[in-house]
Design a protein around this motif. Structure first.
Motif, short mmCIF file in Angstrom:
data_model
loop_
_atom_site.label_atom_id
_atom_site.label_comp_id
_atom_site.label_asym_id
_atom_site.label_seq_id
_atom_site.Cartn_x
_atom_site.Cartn_y
_atom_site.Cartn_z
N TYR A 1 -2.87 4.21 15.67
CA TYR A 1 -3.71 3.15 15.35
C TYR A 1 -3.97 2.03 16.31
O TYR A 1 -5.01 1.61 16.38
CB TYR A 1 -3.17 2.64 13.84
N ARG B 1 -6.44 6.86 16.16
CA ARG B 1 -6.47 6.99 14.63
C ARG B 1 -7.54 5.73 14.30
O ARG B 1 -7.28 4.63 14.89
CB ARG B 1 -5.27 6.80 13.91
N THR B 2 -8.46 5.70 13.29
CA THR B 2 -9.31 4.72 13.05
C THR B 2 -9.46 3.94 11.73
O THR B 2 -10.43 3.38 11.35
CB THR B 2 -10.80 5.35 13.22
N TYR B 3 -8.58 4.05 10.81
CA TYR B 3 -8.62 3.66 9.69
C TYR B 3 -8.48 2.12 9.80
O TYR B 3 -7.52 1.53 10.30
CB TYR B 3 -7.35 4.12 8.66
N VAL C 1 -2.19 6.86 -0.87
CA VAL C 1 -1.89 6.67 0.56
C VAL C 1 -0.44 7.07 1.02
O VAL C 1 0.18 7.39 -0.15
CB VAL C 1 -1.95 5.02 0.81
N THR D 1 -7.99 -0.96 8.14
CA THR D 1 -6.70 -1.66 7.75
C THR D 1 -5.65 -1.35 8.79
O THR D 1 -4.85 -2.27 9.14
CB THR D 1 -6.30 -1.52 6.43
N CYS E 1 0.93 -1.05 0.08
CA CYS E 1 0.01 -0.21 0.16
C CYS E 1 0.83 1.26 -0.02
O CYS E 1 0.50 2.21 -0.65
CB CYS E 1 -0.83 -0.04 1.17
#
Length: 109
Positions: free
Chosen positions: A73, A78-80, A55, A82, A40
């Motif tokens: 994360y 942080r909430t993404y 990204v 993946t 990614c």
């Protein structure tokens, strides 16, 4: 009495020196841990195969920023989804190792 105080100070200094040595990331260990990041984030030597949207390029990023982001994360700041899943599997040392390795790379343009 003064000798005892000096001995105590010497022991404290040695302990702090040892603790700070272990607090740094290991670039070699980080290199083996970034295999899931490469697809990614376009780490050198890999193509940005997934996802279709932009990204952040993380090669050459500031080490402390990477540590803060991964911890964010991991702890839910942080909430993404993946990245939350990826960070959950990392130890504090893994995070430091990854940050040390990625920050040592030449940024991708």
């Amino acid at each position: 009495m003064i000798r005892l105080q000096l001995l105590g100070l010497a022991a404290a200094a040695a302990l702090l020196a040892t603790a700070s040595a272990h607090a740094e990331g290991d670039k070699a260990a980080g290199r083996t841990l970034v295999y899931t990041c490469a697809g990614c984030h376009g780490v050198p030597g890999s193509a940005n195969a997934y996802p279709d949207y932009p990204v952040p390029k993380i090669a050459g990023q500031n080490e402390q920023y990477l540590i803060n982001a991964l911890n964010g994360y991991k702890n839910g700041e942080r909430t993404y989804p993946t990245m939350v899943a990826q960070a959950q599997s990392l130890s504090e040392q893994n995070i430091k190792d990854i940050a040390a390795y990625l920050s040592s790379l030449t940024p991708i343009k």
